[in-house]
Structures are given as structure tokens and as C-alpha cells.
Design a protein around this motif. Sequence first.
Motif, short mmCIF file in Angstrom:
data_model
loop_
_atom_site.label_atom_id
_atom_site.label_comp_id
_atom_site.label_asym_id
_atom_site.label_seq_id
_atom_site.Cartn_x
_atom_site.Cartn_y
_atom_site.Cartn_z
N THR A 31 -30.22 6.38 91.50
CA THR A 31 -30.50 7.82 91.97
C THR A 31 -31.45 8.48 90.88
N ASN A 72 -39.43 13.91 94.24
CA ASN A 72 -38.75 15.26 94.39
C ASN A 72 -38.44 15.84 93.20
N GLY A 94 -34.86 15.60 92.24
CA GLY A 94 -33.57 16.09 93.46
C GLY A 94 -33.79 17.33 93.98
N ARG A 95 -35.00 17.83 93.93
CA ARG A 95 -35.50 19.19 94.70
C ARG A 95 -35.08 18.83 96.32
N ARG A 96 -34.56 19.93 96.74
CA ARG A 96 -34.14 19.95 98.16
C ARG A 96 -34.86 21.00 98.90
N HIS A 97 -35.36 20.81 100.00
CA HIS A 97 -35.69 22.15 101.06
C HIS A 97 -34.88 22.42 101.65
N TRP A 99 -33.05 24.13 105.08
CA TRP A 99 -33.11 23.82 106.38
C TRP A 99 -34.12 24.82 107.18
#
Length: 105
Positions: A31, A72, A94-97, A99
Motif C-alpha cells: 500500500t 492518488n 491515499g486520496r479518495r473522491h 461518492w
Amino acid sequence: MTPPLATHDFNPGDLPPALEFLKRTRWELRTLRKVRVFRDRLQIFDVNGDYFEVRGVGYSEADIVPLLRAVNTAFDPVTIHDPTNLEYKELLTGRRHPWAEDRVM
């Protein structure tokens, strides 16, 4: 510091081979944990401290933005190019978008 597991020599304006290198080699690591952006290179680290490197591109160049997005990285694309007195800029991955981010309410 140990040597990188893999390296890629970036040619200015030749973004597709660098993106392909990131796509191909990121699965060799665990990861992803953090990114270090120097004036002349980009290092991508995993949770074990193993890393790979893209040489020839730094935080002052426009091509760094798509490379950071490819792994990311959480960063501000407006301020990433600002100079610093430090040796490198360290950013977390680890950036997340959220929903439905692309939908207009």
C-alpha cells in the motif's frame, strides 16, 4: 537509504511513458504511503519503506500534477509548484473522491 526498486528517466514533455511506468510498478509495492517531490525527482514509498523513483521531473514543473494524481497523492495543484527551502516536499497518498463528486446538485 536503500536504492530504489525501480527508476524511470523522465524526458520533459513525454508524459505517457512516465505514467505507464507508475502504473506498471506501483503494483510491485505494498500500500502506497507517501511521496517525496524534490526539485529534480519524484519518489513513491510504500508502508514498508520500499520505493521507486522518477528522475528528471520536480515540483516546479507542470508535468508533476498528473504524476501525483496517478498515485492518488493528496496535494493542492495550485501550490505544488511553489518553491521551498526544504530539500523536498513530502505528501501523503491515499486520496479518495467522495461518492457522486462529479454531480451537480
